[in-house]
Design a protein around this motif. Structure first.
Motif, PDB file in Angstrom:
ATOM      1  N   ILE A   1     -11.115   0.544  -2.667  1.00 16.49           N
ATOM      2  CA  ILE A   1      -9.814   0.788  -3.319  1.00 16.49           C
ATOM      3  C   ILE A   1      -8.755  -0.148  -2.698  1.00 16.49           C
ATOM      4  O   ILE A   1      -7.969  -0.534  -3.410  1.00 16.49           O
ATOM      5  N   VAL A   2      -8.773   0.008  -1.520  1.00 14.77           N
ATOM      6  CA  VAL A   2      -7.649  -0.736  -0.862  1.00 14.77           C
ATOM      7  C   VAL A   2      -8.368  -2.182  -0.369  1.00 14.77           C
ATOM      8  O   VAL A   2      -9.187  -2.442   0.271  1.00 14.77           O
ATOM      9  N   HIS A   3      -7.568  -3.056  -0.972  1.00 11.60           N
ATOM     10  CA  HIS A   3      -8.378  -4.498  -1.137  1.00 11.60           C
ATOM     11  C   HIS A   3      -8.116  -5.390  -0.099  1.00 11.60           C
ATOM     12  O   HIS A   3      -8.840  -6.183   0.596  1.00 11.60           O
ATOM     13  N   SER A   4      -6.989  -5.014   0.778  1.00  5.20           N
ATOM     14  CA  SER A   4      -6.620  -5.551   2.092  1.00  5.20           C
ATOM     15  C   SER A   4      -5.225  -5.313   2.374  1.00  5.20           C
ATOM     16  O   SER A   4      -4.349  -4.748   1.329  1.00  5.20           O
ATOM     17  N   LEU A   5      -4.671  -5.574   3.631  1.00  6.83           N
ATOM     18  CA  LEU A   5      -3.556  -5.140   4.135  1.00  6.83           C
ATOM     19  C   LEU A   5      -2.838  -6.151   4.998  1.00  6.83           C
ATOM     20  O   LEU A   5      -3.329  -7.071   5.770  1.00  6.83           O
ATOM     21  N   VAL A   6      -1.346  -5.994   4.882  1.00  8.76           N
ATOM     22  CA  VAL A   6      -0.678  -6.836   5.807  1.00  8.76           C
ATOM     23  C   VAL A   6       0.208  -5.914   6.880  1.00  8.76           C
ATOM     24  O   VAL A   6       0.850  -5.063   6.484  1.00  8.76           O
ATOM     25  N   GLU A   7       0.130  -6.117   8.281  1.00  7.04           N
ATOM     26  CA  GLU A   7       0.720  -5.321   9.190  1.00  7.04           C
ATOM     27  C   GLU A   7       1.757  -6.166   9.638  1.00  7.04           C
ATOM     28  O   GLU A   7       1.693  -7.505   9.966  1.00  7.04           O
ATOM     29  N   TYR A   8       3.155  -5.769   9.594  1.00 11.07           N
ATOM     30  CA  TYR A   8       4.158  -6.219   9.962  1.00 11.07           C
ATOM     31  C   TYR A   8       4.687  -6.046  11.257  1.00 11.07           C
ATOM     32  O   TYR A   8       4.145  -5.082  12.160  1.00 11.07           O
ATOM     33  N   SER A   9       5.636  -7.071  11.932  1.00 10.40           N
ATOM     34  CA  SER A   9       5.848  -7.055  13.376  1.00 10.40           C
ATOM     35  C   SER A   9       6.544  -5.531  13.617  1.00 10.40           C
ATOM     36  O   SER A   9       6.789  -5.211  14.743  1.00 10.40           O
ATOM     37  N   ASP A  10       7.328  -4.824  12.722  1.00 10.16           N
ATOM     38  CA  ASP A  10       7.987  -3.556  13.041  1.00 10.16           C
ATOM     39  C   ASP A  10       7.008  -2.331  12.765  1.00 10.16           C
ATOM     40  O   ASP A  10       7.326  -1.284  13.017  1.00 10.16           O
ATOM     41  N   GLY A  11       5.677  -2.764  12.339  1.00 12.19           N
ATOM     42  CA  GLY A  11       4.638  -1.834  12.502  1.00 12.19           C
ATOM     43  C   GLY A  11       4.491  -1.283  11.106  1.00 12.19           C
ATOM     44  O   GLY A  11       3.498  -0.415  10.774  1.00 12.19           O
ATOM     45  N   ALA A  12       5.406  -1.615  10.035  1.00  9.29           N
ATOM     46  CA  ALA A  12       4.940  -1.162   8.674  1.00  9.29           C
ATOM     47  C   ALA A  12       3.812  -2.075   8.087  1.00  9.29           C
ATOM     48  O   ALA A  12       3.479  -3.237   8.468  1.00  9.29           O
ATOM     49  N   VAL A  13       2.921  -1.186   7.302  1.00 11.93           N
ATOM     50  CA  VAL A  13       1.766  -1.754   6.656  1.00 11.93           C
ATOM     51  C   VAL A  13       1.677  -1.655   5.287  1.00 11.93           C
ATOM     52  O   VAL A  13       1.875  -0.674   4.685  1.00 11.93           O
ATOM     53  N   LEU A  14       1.451  -3.024   4.618  1.00  4.13           N
ATOM     54  CA  LEU A  14       1.524  -3.054   3.188  1.00  4.13           C
ATOM     55  C   LEU A  14       0.307  -3.161   2.588  1.00  4.13           C
ATOM     56  O   LEU A  14      -0.645  -4.015   3.232  1.00  4.13           O
ATOM     57  N   ALA A  15      -0.388  -2.471   1.860  1.00  2.96           N
ATOM     58  CA  ALA A  15      -1.522  -2.368   1.209  1.00  2.96           C
ATOM     59  C   ALA A  15      -1.536  -2.644  -0.106  1.00  2.96           C
ATOM     60  O   ALA A  15      -0.828  -2.088  -0.931  1.00  2.96           O
ATOM     61  N   GLN A  16      -2.563  -3.393  -0.845  1.00  3.94           N
ATOM     62  CA  GLN A  16      -2.803  -3.649  -2.191  1.00  3.94           C
ATOM     63  C   GLN A  16      -3.881  -2.701  -2.555  1.00  3.94           C
ATOM     64  O   GLN A  16      -4.943  -2.857  -2.176  1.00  3.94           O
ATOM     65  N   LEU A  17      -3.724  -1.800  -3.548  1.00  4.39           N
ATOM     66  CA  LEU A  17      -4.881  -0.779  -4.067  1.00  4.39           C
ATOM     67  C   LEU A  17      -4.996  -1.066  -5.604  1.00  4.39           C
ATOM     68  O   LEU A  17      -4.301  -1.594  -6.369  1.00  4.39           O
ATOM     69  N   GLY A  18      -6.279  -1.047  -5.889  1.00  2.00           N
ATOM     70  CA  GLY A  18      -6.804  -1.153  -7.409  1.00  2.00           C
ATOM     71  C   GLY A  18      -8.308  -0.600  -7.475  1.00  2.00           C
ATOM     72  O   GLY A  18      -8.978  -0.695  -6.277  1.00  2.00           O
ATOM     73  N   ALA A  19      -8.499  -0.609  -8.506  1.00  2.49           N
ATOM     74  CA  ALA A  19      -9.860  -0.314  -8.923  1.00  2.49           C
ATOM     75  C   ALA A  19     -10.946  -1.384  -8.385  1.00  2.49           C
ATOM     76  O   ALA A  19     -10.316  -2.581  -8.724  1.00  2.49           O
TER      77      ALA A  19
END
Length: 382
Positions: free
Chosen positions: A243-261
């Motif tokens: 479901i989570v296809h991959s993620l990017v972690e940024y230098s401030d600790g935030a993590v962005l993820a792209q989700l989809g079927a």
């Protein structure tokens, strides 16, 4: 949004789904190509009426020409036909969905013709990533990934002002059909079992690569080249639910993820419509019906193909071309019943030990490394 595409590898899983997306989004098809799947290619020619259809196999091309004589569609043959489709003047975008290193030279041809490349052939980046991205940069050509993991990272990076803000990329892996198995349990595994992927419907080669986890190693190398990241800034997490296809972690600790079927039509469509988004044939993700999302580290002892890919990524140069070439042969031999599942990493490691690695290679060096690796992967496993 692209208005007209040339589709290399139209009869494979990605190719067929690309045609679904094109039909749903009003994108016309200028060329379709296949190796030798004449019957299906004829159906596609009649449905989409491209200006060019290519069979790499000359006998298949001759057959297709007879079958489609009433359509007015021009038929070409051989590697030359594939290169012609890759540089088709009327196409805005070239979708490279052929399997293996066979996609390298057509991808370069598309870039040199100034086409956007919707890249569904990871071997191109694995074997010659620096060469390909260098040409794309020189000519100002966009390469938009189609693999779900790389599409996810691409999407998560859209708001990134400076790549220096990225701490790491996190590739997710389904773990394949043998997640949780001990190594000794895999000794008797045959192609039928290895081809039963739990989440995705894919071609045979990539499905076997998923079972060995080589696919995730190849994807890590592709991510290195596509996003200009060193291997130490790329991590892998096994995520069984896809479901989570991959993620990017940024230098401030935030993590962005792209989700989809788990539907390849989503990343295919994004590659064709970027930077726009529009309705398409894939169903949206229903978070309320999702299973719990889990994450685990990969098992490098049970799945040594991933370890070998990580080592090749660290070595760089032609090591990644050797890894890929030997793996292509080993997977083909496994599918034919010539070797066991556990022999695949043995043959790949043998090639990596025997074939000299060259730094900063040109195209001929890469092709020679591929040839030598394939030769090294033939014969009985040691």
């Amino acid at each position: 949004m692209m208005k007209r595409i040339s589709l290399l590898g139209s009869t494979g899983s990605i190719g067929r789904q690309t045609l679904e997306v094109a039909a749903a989004c009003g994108i016309t098809v200028g060329a379709v190509t296949a190796r030798r799947s004449v019957a299906l290619l004829e159906e596609q020619v009649r449905a989409f009426r491209p200006e060019l259809a290519v069979c790499v196999d000359p006998a298949a091309a001759a057959d297709l020409k007879v079958r489609t004589a009433d359509t007015g569609v021009r038929v070409a043959a051989g590697p030359e036909g594939l290169l012609e489709a890759a540089s088709l003047p009327s196409a805005d975008c070239v979708v490279t969905a052929v399997v293996g290193i066979a996609g390298l030279e057509p991808t370069l041809a598309a870039i040199r013709a100034g086409k956007r490349v919707a890249l569904a052939n990871k071997e191109t980046m694995v074997c010659a990533g620096e060469l390909v991205t260098g040409e794309a940069d020189r000519l100002g050509v966009d390469i938009v990934p189609v693999d779900s993991e790389h599409s996810a990272i691409f999407q998560c990076l859209q708001g990134c002002r400076d790549r220096g803000e990225v701490r790491r990329l996190i590739l997710t892996a389904s773990g394949g059909p043998f997640f949780g198995c001990a190594r000794e349990q895999l000794a008797a595994v045959g192609p039928e079992q290895a081809l039963k992927h739990p989440n995705w419907s894919m071609g045979a080669k990539v499905t076997i690569d998923s079972a060995t986890l080589m696919n995730k190693g190849l994807e890590l190398i592709e991510a290195m080249r596509l996003f200009r990241m060193p291997p130490e800034k790329i991590s892998i997490a096994v995520h069984r639910e896809s479901i989570v296809h991959s993620l990017v972690e940024y230098s401030d600790g935030a993590v962005l993820a792209q989700l989809g079927a788990p539907d390849m039509r989503l990343p295919i469509q994004y590659a064709l419509t970027w930077p726009e988004r529009r309705p398409g044939p894939a169903k949206p993700l229903d978070l309320l019906s999702c299973p719990p999302l889990t994450f685990a580290p990969p098992d490098l002892e049970t799945f040594p193909c991933l370890r070998l890919a990580l080592e090749a990524a660290g070595r760089g140069g032609t090591a990644t071309a050797v890894l890929n070439g030997a793996n292509e042969v080993a997977v083909e031999r496994f599918l034919k019943g010539e070797i066991s599942f556990l022999d695949i990493p043995v043959l790949v490691e043998r090639a990596l030990e025997r074939v000299p690695v060259m730094s900063d290679p040109g195209l001929e060096d890469i092709l020679e490394a591929d040839r030598a690796a394939r030769e090294a992967a033939v014969g009985a496993p040691c």
